[in-house]
Motif scaffolding. Structure first.
Motif, mmCIF file in Angstrom:
data_model
loop_
_atom_site.group_PDB
_atom_site.id
_atom_site.type_symbol
_atom_site.label_atom_id
_atom_site.label_comp_id
_atom_site.label_asym_id
_atom_site.label_seq_id
_atom_site.Cartn_x
_atom_site.Cartn_y
_atom_site.Cartn_z
ATOM 1 N N VAL A 229 -19.694 -95.591 39.698
ATOM 2 C CA VAL A 229 -19.642 -94.772 40.914
ATOM 3 C C VAL A 229 -21.058 -94.294 41.220
ATOM 4 O O VAL A 229 -21.469 -94.169 42.367
ATOM 5 N N LYS A 230 -21.789 -94.027 40.132
ATOM 6 C CA LYS A 230 -23.145 -93.501 40.262
ATOM 7 C C LYS A 230 -23.939 -93.888 39.020
ATOM 8 O O LYS A 230 -23.394 -93.885 37.918
ATOM 9 N N ALA A 231 -25.191 -94.240 39.206
ATOM 10 C CA ALA A 231 -26.106 -94.462 38.078
ATOM 11 C C ALA A 231 -27.156 -93.362 38.135
ATOM 12 O O ALA A 231 -27.833 -93.197 39.153
ATOM 13 N N ILE A 232 -27.263 -92.587 37.054
ATOM 14 C CA ILE A 232 -28.191 -91.451 37.017
ATOM 15 C C ILE A 232 -29.461 -91.901 36.289
ATOM 16 O O ILE A 232 -29.416 -92.267 35.114
ATOM 17 N N MET A 233 -30.575 -91.898 37.009
ATOM 18 C CA MET A 233 -31.808 -92.495 36.487
ATOM 19 C C MET A 233 -32.858 -91.465 36.042
ATOM 20 O O MET A 233 -33.983 -91.831 35.787
ATOM 21 N N ASN A 234 -32.506 -90.193 35.972
ATOM 22 C CA ASN A 234 -33.524 -89.149 35.801
ATOM 23 C C ASN A 234 -34.249 -89.134 34.462
ATOM 24 O O ASN A 234 -35.360 -88.656 34.363
ATOM 25 N N LEU A 235 -33.606 -89.628 33.402
ATOM 26 C CA LEU A 235 -34.246 -89.558 32.081
ATOM 27 C C LEU A 235 -35.149 -90.765 31.857
ATOM 28 O O LEU A 235 -34.811 -91.885 32.221
ATOM 29 N N CYS A 241 -27.277 -87.622 24.855
ATOM 30 C CA CYS A 241 -26.147 -86.692 24.974
ATOM 31 C C CYS A 241 -25.662 -86.649 26.419
ATOM 32 O O CYS A 241 -26.460 -86.481 27.336
ATOM 33 N N VAL A 242 -24.365 -86.838 26.609
ATOM 34 C CA VAL A 242 -23.742 -86.631 27.924
ATOM 35 C C VAL A 242 -22.508 -85.757 27.712
ATOM 36 O O VAL A 242 -21.777 -85.945 26.749
ATOM 37 N N THR A 243 -22.313 -84.792 28.585
ATOM 38 C CA THR A 243 -21.124 -83.950 28.463
ATOM 39 C C THR A 243 -20.763 -83.350 29.818
ATOM 40 O O THR A 243 -21.640 -83.016 30.610
ATOM 41 N N PHE A 244 -19.452 -83.276 30.079
ATOM 42 C CA PHE A 244 -18.953 -82.700 31.329
ATOM 43 C C PHE A 244 -18.635 -81.226 31.119
ATOM 44 O O PHE A 244 -18.229 -80.822 30.028
ATOM 45 N N VAL A 253 -26.832 -84.395 31.235
ATOM 46 C CA VAL A 253 -27.384 -85.555 30.528
ATOM 47 C C VAL A 253 -28.667 -85.090 29.846
ATOM 48 O O VAL A 253 -29.426 -84.306 30.409
ATOM 49 N N ALA A 254 -28.880 -85.559 28.620
ATOM 50 C CA ALA A 254 -30.038 -85.077 27.864
ATOM 51 C C ALA A 254 -30.572 -86.142 26.926
ATOM 52 O O ALA A 254 -29.864 -87.074 26.546
ATOM 53 N N ALA A 261 -35.762 -82.344 28.111
ATOM 54 C CA ALA A 261 -35.190 -83.470 28.868
ATOM 55 C C ALA A 261 -33.695 -83.250 29.054
ATOM 56 O O ALA A 261 -32.864 -83.876 28.415
ATOM 57 N N VAL A 262 -33.358 -82.279 29.906
ATOM 58 C CA VAL A 262 -31.965 -81.988 30.215
ATOM 59 C C VAL A 262 -31.823 -81.961 31.735
ATOM 60 O O VAL A 262 -32.616 -81.312 32.417
ATOM 61 N N LYS A 263 -30.829 -82.683 32.248
ATOM 62 C CA LYS A 263 -30.580 -82.686 33.688
ATOM 63 C C LYS A 263 -29.121 -82.338 33.926
ATOM 64 O O LYS A 263 -28.235 -82.827 33.213
ATOM 65 N N LEU A 264 -28.865 -81.500 34.925
ATOM 66 C CA LEU A 264 -27.486 -81.186 35.325
ATOM 67 C C LEU A 264 -27.216 -81.878 36.653
ATOM 68 O O LEU A 264 -27.961 -81.700 37.614
ATOM 69 N N VAL A 265 -26.166 -82.693 36.673
ATOM 70 C CA VAL A 265 -25.857 -83.491 37.857
ATOM 71 C C VAL A 265 -24.579 -82.963 38.493
ATOM 72 O O VAL A 265 -23.569 -82.820 37.786
#
Length: 265
Positions: A229-235, A241-244, A253-254, A261-265
């Protein structure tokens, strides 16, 4: 907010930080061979009182988790075949020297099922060992092609998603221990981490390239080459680590390979 573990900073790398499922308590554990529990106070107070610390002789902690009822802490080591169970009710530390039927040199990674019934140990060579959470005895062993790097239970504990080093995801039925389906994570060179959202709507797969692919679960169960649905390219380093969040509105995502290096999507 002040650091949660202000009352006792760790002397080495922290491997685990987790909130208690029902009490206002946070646990830290890591390479200094200790597991510490702190009471999380309101923000007016200037510190979070330490409840207690347990020291595990020559046992750097790789991962520690509360049981679903919050009465136990399970801790695995960085280079050990045994693991420890800390009973919070009695205050006793129980070493599990060997699980009968599990022939592994090291036991590091594990998951606890959301309903509190099972513990899944990740073995080497693609073996996954399903244990009873109550008795810590082996129920069954499953095997994927290649090496398993990460696993996740679905919220109802009926299925397991296992991610291989080769970038394939295997979906298991917990009751029958049969593989229901497998699919390839798009563009994955090496699988690193996986998470299933609390409402069972999404699956997130993080790979060594730092890309996190987000899929809907219904597509994962049907297609061999599903489109994210989506590809997250920020890292820019491996996604480790991925967690909802509980309401499935935010995905964290971290990467542990670089600072902050932590991003909240």
């Amino acid at each position: 907010c002040l650091p949660a573990n202000q009352e006792r900073f760790a002397y080495g790398k922290l491997a685990t930080v987790q909130f208690h499922p029902s009490a206002q308590v946070v646990m830290t554990a890591g390479h200094d061979r200790s597991v510490s529990l702190f009471q999380v106070k309101n923000f007016i107070l200037y510190y979070n009182p330490r409840i207690q610390s347990i020291y595990l002789e020559s046992f750097p902690v790789y991962k520690a988790r509360f049981s679903v009822d919050g009465e136990q802490v399970i801790a695995t080591g960085t280079h050990h075949r045994m693991f420890f169970v800390y009973d919070m009710m009695s205050g006793s530390i129980i070493p599990i020297e060997k699980v009968r039927g599990v022939e592994e040199r090291f036991l590091k990674n594990f998951e606890v099922s959301p309903d509190g019934s099972f513990m899944l140990l990740t073995g080497t060579s693609g073996y996954l060992h399903l244990l009873s959470m109550k008795t810590k005895e082996l129920i069954s062993t499953m095997k994927i092609n290649g090496r398993c790097t990460a696993s996740a239970f679905t919220p109802d504990s009926s299925k397991i998603y296992s991610y291989s080093k080769e970038g394939e995801v295997f979906i298991w039925d917990v009751r029958s221990r049969k593989c229901l389906h497998k699919f390839e994570d798009e563009g994955s060179l090496e699988g690193k981490c996986i998470a299933v959202s609390k409402n069972n709507q999404y699956v997130a797969c993080g790979s060594s390239s730092g890309v996190v692919n987000l899929y809907t679960t219904d597509v994962c169960l049907k297609e061999n080459h599903p489109k994210p649905v989506k590809a997250i390219m920020n890292l820019v380093t491996s996604a480790t680590c991925v967690t909802f969040n509980p309401t499935t509105e935010i995905l964290a995502v971290a990467s542990c390979e670089t600072d902050e290096a932590v991003k909240l999507v």
